[in-house]
Design a protein around this motif. Sequence first.
Motif, mmCIF file in Angstrom:
data_model
loop_
_atom_site.group_PDB
_atom_site.id
_atom_site.type_symbol
_atom_site.label_atom_id
_atom_site.label_comp_id
_atom_site.label_asym_id
_atom_site.label_seq_id
_atom_site.Cartn_x
_atom_site.Cartn_y
_atom_site.Cartn_z
ATOM 1 N N MET A 48 30.872 44.596 46.023
ATOM 2 C CA MET A 48 31.234 45.286 47.261
ATOM 3 C C MET A 48 32.473 44.676 47.924
ATOM 4 S SD MET A 48 29.316 47.887 47.741
ATOM 5 C CE MET A 48 29.835 48.246 49.415
ATOM 6 N N GLY A 49 33.089 43.679 47.282
ATOM 7 C CA GLY A 49 34.285 43.075 47.851
ATOM 8 C C GLY A 49 34.027 42.161 49.018
ATOM 9 N N LEU A 50 32.800 41.592 49.078
ATOM 10 C CA LEU A 50 32.409 40.764 50.217
ATOM 11 C C LEU A 50 32.350 39.277 49.897
ATOM 12 C CD1 LEU A 50 29.535 43.053 51.527
ATOM 13 C CD2 LEU A 50 31.645 42.539 52.764
ATOM 14 N N TRP A 51 32.494 38.910 48.624
ATOM 15 C CA TRP A 51 32.339 37.497 48.282
ATOM 16 C C TRP A 51 33.083 37.176 46.993
ATOM 17 C CZ3 TRP A 51 30.498 34.996 43.959
ATOM 18 C CH2 TRP A 51 30.302 33.603 44.079
ATOM 19 N N GLY A 52 33.666 35.982 46.961
ATOM 20 C CA GLY A 52 34.129 35.385 45.724
ATOM 21 C C GLY A 52 35.511 35.807 45.258
ATOM 22 N N VAL A 53 36.034 34.985 44.347
ATOM 23 C CA VAL A 53 37.341 35.225 43.723
ATOM 24 C C VAL A 53 37.109 35.528 42.248
ATOM 25 C CG1 VAL A 53 39.583 34.232 43.155
ATOM 26 C CG2 VAL A 53 38.494 33.670 45.336
ATOM 27 N N ARG A 54 37.519 36.694 41.798
ATOM 28 C CA ARG A 54 37.332 37.069 40.398
ATOM 29 C C ARG A 54 38.309 36.296 39.524
ATOM 30 N NH1 ARG A 54 37.594 43.347 39.208
ATOM 31 N NH2 ARG A 54 36.141 43.235 40.984
ATOM 32 N N THR A 55 37.774 35.578 38.554
ATOM 33 C CA THR A 55 38.614 34.792 37.651
ATOM 34 C C THR A 55 38.733 35.420 36.274
ATOM 35 O OG1 THR A 55 36.710 33.426 37.034
ATOM 36 C CG2 THR A 55 38.089 32.642 38.853
ATOM 37 N N ALA A 56 37.865 36.366 35.957
ATOM 38 C CA ALA A 56 37.929 37.050 34.665
ATOM 39 C C ALA A 56 37.087 38.312 34.743
ATOM 40 C CB ALA A 56 37.428 36.147 33.539
ATOM 41 N N GLY A 57 37.370 39.261 33.839
ATOM 42 C CA GLY A 57 36.554 40.458 33.708
ATOM 43 C C GLY A 57 37.006 41.615 34.571
#
Length: 516
Positions: free
Chosen positions: A316-325
């Motif tokens: 939902m775009g509310l948490w975390g930094v995407r590092t892959a995928g």
Amino acid sequence: MASLWADRISKDFSGVHALRAVSFELRAGEVHALTGENGAGKSTLIKVLSGVYPAGQYTGELSIDGKLCRFRSVRDAEQAGVAVIHQELALIPNLTVAENLFLGHELCAGWLVDEQQEHRRAQELLAEVGASIDPLAYVDDLGIGAQQMVEIAKALAKKSRILILDEPTAALSEREAEVLLELLRKLRQSGVSSIYISHRLDEVFSLADRVTVLRDGQSVGTSNLTDTNRERLIEQMLGRKVKVPTITRGAAEAQKVLAQAPAVQPALHVQGLSVASEATQQTRLKDVSFSLNPGEILGLGGLLGAGRTELVLHLMGLWGVRTAGEVKVAGVALPSGAGPQGALAAKMVLVSEDRQRYGLVPEQSVAFNLSLSSLASLSRNGLIDEAKERQACAALMQDLHVSAPSLNAKVAELSGGNQQKIVIGKALMTQPNVVLFDEPTRGIDVGAKAEVHELIRGLAARGKAVLVISSEWEELLAVCQRILVLTNGRIAAEFSSESAGPPDLLRAALPEGVPA
């Protein structure tokens, strides 16, 4: 040891009877369960017992150990030995765990707070509740389950003689819940008296000595647990008999329909997803891949800390930094920085486990909250069409069986179960194609739980793709066709609900080297 007696307590809200001459006895050194549907009056009663509603705002009398009590505040109740763990947590997000544990009761050396002493004592308290939590961690960085454990430790820090617990295991895994139940058994042996509010009747029968049932603001009976059974309690709670779903009810039939359907583009496709915490930069989700089809109900299980909530918050775009995928909704890529607006635009919505933090504006009305995420569709020339808004909200309120005086009622004045229905209703008003449910029946009574299960099945029957996170293995098996189990941020196993049972799911959820 301490005993408590509430004699003919009555409390009204704008002419609505929340409590009507309720009498309740807590004996010294017992665990007394308090149960009933949402809106039955449980939360109102414990607010009277704990000084949230001071003397003069209700009628009737309270006494502890035979001494009349007229609490003017929560602090008065605490000084009398009463501590409450509310269903809605009362922690300060930007303080550390240790600071929260001793807030208002700081451990000092002279005029200064003794931080080392607080740190040591915090470690001891957290160990008592079986929580591996860093006392120096900020509460805002903890999941809802870990925050609940901090609340329990905070109550223990006050060395209270009467402990009131409102749905304390709602956000906990089965293993963590059993740790808590065992702790309460030990506290009973040491002389602590507890009022245990729960909709989980298996916990009530496992733990409590007696149970009192409330319905429509009245006490309808108190029984020894040895003299009653589950069916009798449910009948008392609802005032009628109800068919409780069995583990496979509806799941097998839905699986057959799904298997016969032609191949379609996944409504949600996650491939090789790895995500790191913004705060710590540590990777929390690792190489997560799965697909969710229209008309399917996919379950997501795991122990506290496995990464379930982090996964749906990231989607939902509310948490975390995407590092892959990558994440695709209906075949269209959803970028890491799309945020909640991007997810909603893609017709994906989340019903959060933490309704106070992410789901509601408590001081606003029912109508305000229901329509909050759908204002664009309810507006004309930049202005909200109030007639259209109220018509849509009234219809949804009726469909979800929300018990509230009117659309103008403040959400803060509703029971926890009705608040949860408002959160679900707000999500459904966005007309989503993908619905993510995080602990959808947390704090909901038996009757409402069955209604939510039917609602989830109904969404799938209308072609919606549904993902359900739950700490209850039985719930996942009851409503889902497939179940994914997360362990340490990775998908450890996948099961069909027809071929698995709770022991299979638990074994998959346990990290390697931990005995089942």
